[in-house]
Structures are given as C-alpha cells and as structure tokens.
Design a protein around this motif. Sequence first.
Motif, short mmCIF file in Angstrom:
data_model
loop_
_atom_site.label_atom_id
_atom_site.label_comp_id
_atom_site.label_asym_id
_atom_site.label_seq_id
_atom_site.Cartn_x
_atom_site.Cartn_y
_atom_site.Cartn_z
N THR A 31 -182.75 28.65 -110.50
CA THR A 31 -182.70 27.11 -110.24
C THR A 31 -184.17 26.71 -110.63
O THR A 31 -184.51 25.92 -111.13
N THR A 34 -185.99 27.74 -113.89
CA THR A 34 -185.51 26.87 -114.84
C THR A 34 -185.96 25.26 -114.79
O THR A 34 -186.61 24.80 -115.81
N ILE A 35 -185.84 24.75 -113.59
CA ILE A 35 -186.31 23.24 -113.53
C ILE A 35 -187.72 23.23 -113.65
O ILE A 35 -188.18 22.34 -114.25
N PHE A 72 -177.02 23.68 -104.12
CA PHE A 72 -177.97 23.15 -104.94
C PHE A 72 -178.84 22.12 -104.78
O PHE A 72 -180.29 22.07 -104.77
N PRO A 78 -178.37 25.08 -113.65
CA PRO A 78 -179.79 24.91 -113.92
C PRO A 78 -180.08 24.44 -115.28
O PRO A 78 -181.18 23.59 -115.70
#
Length: 389
Positions: A154, A157-158, A235, A367
């Motif tokens: 996550t 990717t972000i 998350f 993500p």
Amino acid sequence: MTTPQERMRRWRLVLGGGQGDGTACTLTGRDAAMDGALAALYQAGDASAQGGTPEERSGGLGSSAPRVARWLDDVREYFPQSVVQIMQADAIERLDLRSLLLEPEMLEAVQPDVHLVGTLLALKNALPEKARSTARAVVAQVVADLEARLAERTRSTIKGAIDRSARVNRPRHHEIDWNRTIRANLRHYQEEYRTIIPERLIGYGRSQRGVQRDVVLCIDQSGSMAASVVYAGVFGAVLASMHTVRTSLVVFDTNVVDLTDQLDDPVEVLFGTQLGGGTDINRALAYCEGLVTRPSDSIVVLISDLYEGGVREEMLRRVARMTAAGVQVVVLLALSDEGAPSYDRTNAAALAELGVPAFACTPDLFPDVMAAAIQRRSLAPFVPDPEGR
C-alpha cells in the motif's frame, strides 16, 4: 488408478451418511474423526431426516464451551486453514454460538480471522470483563497479520502514484515518463525517420516532502459491512503513517463518529466502531464534506452498501457538489475478499450517472484503486461488467 473401495470411501465422506447411504463403507481412524467434525456442524438437528437418531448421527456442538473448543481443535487438525475459517463462520451462524464467544476459553481456541473480528466487534458491548482482554488480543493478532500482508505494498503503490502525479516539464533523463512523453508528442512523428521528435518532455515528480493528498475514509458500520470495517480500519492506519497523505477516518450508522485521532492504533479504531444499526449516508457525507479544505487534492472514499436511510436526493446532490468542486469521490460497495455484495442498485446507478462508479474491491486491489484516484485516472477498469466478470 482409484480402486472401488477408495471411491466408496470418498463418497462416504462426501455424503456424510450412515448405514443407509448406499456406500456400505465404514469409516475408521482419521476419516471417522473428520466425518464426525463435519457431522457435528452440518448434520446437527438433521438426524431424523437422515434416517437415524440424533445419537446415531451426531450430538451436535450443543451449548458447551469445552465441547466446542474440542471441536475447534479437531477441525484445525484435520482441515486446512481456509476451510477452518469457513467452518467457524458456519458454526457461529448455524448453531448460534455467539454466546460462547463471550467466554475467554472459547476465544483462545478459535482460529482468528476477519469474520471472527467482525463478530467480536458486534458483541463488544456484551463481552464480560474476563473476556475483553482475550477478545482484544484476538483482534490485535488479526490486525497485525493484515498489516504485514497489506502495508508495504500500500505504501509503495500510493507513494509511487503521488510522485508520478507531480509532473515536471524539464526532467532529468532518469525522470522522464516515456509513455506520457510519447503520447504528448505523437503529432511530431517523423515518417522519414520513423520516430517521434519529443518537443516536450514530461517527467515523474521528484519525491514530495509535504502533504500531497487528503484522504477521507467514510465507512458504513452497519452489520453487513463488518469485514469492510476491519479492512478499512487497517488501511486507514497504514495511510495515516504516510507523511504525504493526510488521512481522516469516519464511521457512521445514523450517527457519525470521527476516529481520526485513533489512527495510530488500528485496534482502538476497530473497538471504536459500533456494528449494526441504521444508515444515514447523507449525514456522513455532510460531515466528510466539511473536512475537505483542498478539493482538487482530496479523495473521499465511501465504503457502503448504499442502503440509505437518510435523505437520498440530498446524498446525491452532495456527491455531485463535491465532484464539481474537484473532489475525487470513490464508492466501494465492499472492501473484502467476499464475492459480489448485496447493495442498493438504484443508488449505485444514480452515482454512476454522476460519474462516480460504485464497485466492490478486494483488499489486495485497494492500493491500485487509490493510486488511480490519486492520479485522477478512470476507475472504469476496476468496475466489473454486467455479467460480473
């Protein structure tokens, strides 16, 4: 090649029958133990219909915590973890074992998973004092497992999406985004050289230090959304740990609760939820709209089955107003590993007409959805076709 005896053995395990099942096969040893564990769950109460007495078929699990604990030990021994989790969930639903989850001895015997956490959260106000610490430990174990599985991907990717969304027009060679550069210069294609002359270079953004995006997670905590609440809480904690993202987490039923100040501890976030009750999406979105201070840099993620108990027309107008102001609104019908959820199709269609598609999302895909939202790419690739593929 499978022998006739082996075929009959397999059929006997599948049918779960007694002497009248037509297989003429008697199970012994491990096979008998597996069959007994299955019968205790799936044949409890059905003995007469199967042609035998309850004692002959199965005594079920009853209401005894020790007996259930022994059964849980058996299924963990004889079946893989994925099957154990299904059987646990079925036992809680079919045999109404919720009351036994109030016992710490029972909780210690159960295989922790997302669905068990959802059940514990729904029961948390009924937990006796002696079971609360055990329940918290169970939730903490599941949260830790989810973070280990999801956090690194996550964040990477972000972070990559944020870096790429900050384009520069005079990039160094290693910063050039060749795909976008080629698309931007297609009109400069030189046929005689069979190549493109890139008059304008587009580069990836350099690493960003300050807050680049504001993310608001707005979570429906009605009972059907239990698994989604668990994943969204995890998350939310992961996003809150990133310095380039300012994260808010809001849960709602008919009331709205802001849990942003607890995002450093996802276990506290989950215990701050109250599963069940009605649903007022419009009221929740009104609160979230008030959190938006930079519309063009804000993403509001509504996680809900869209069964609205509030003012539907105002909810839709609010979504339209936010998107018109530049807010990226994402609607997830579920955030879980389950199949297609039950949801209000009329409201989903109305949102789609506003340019806000509503779709279910698995945790592994979340993500990528967030990365697309950060870069303001279309979310259409994440929406299944009408056939559900």
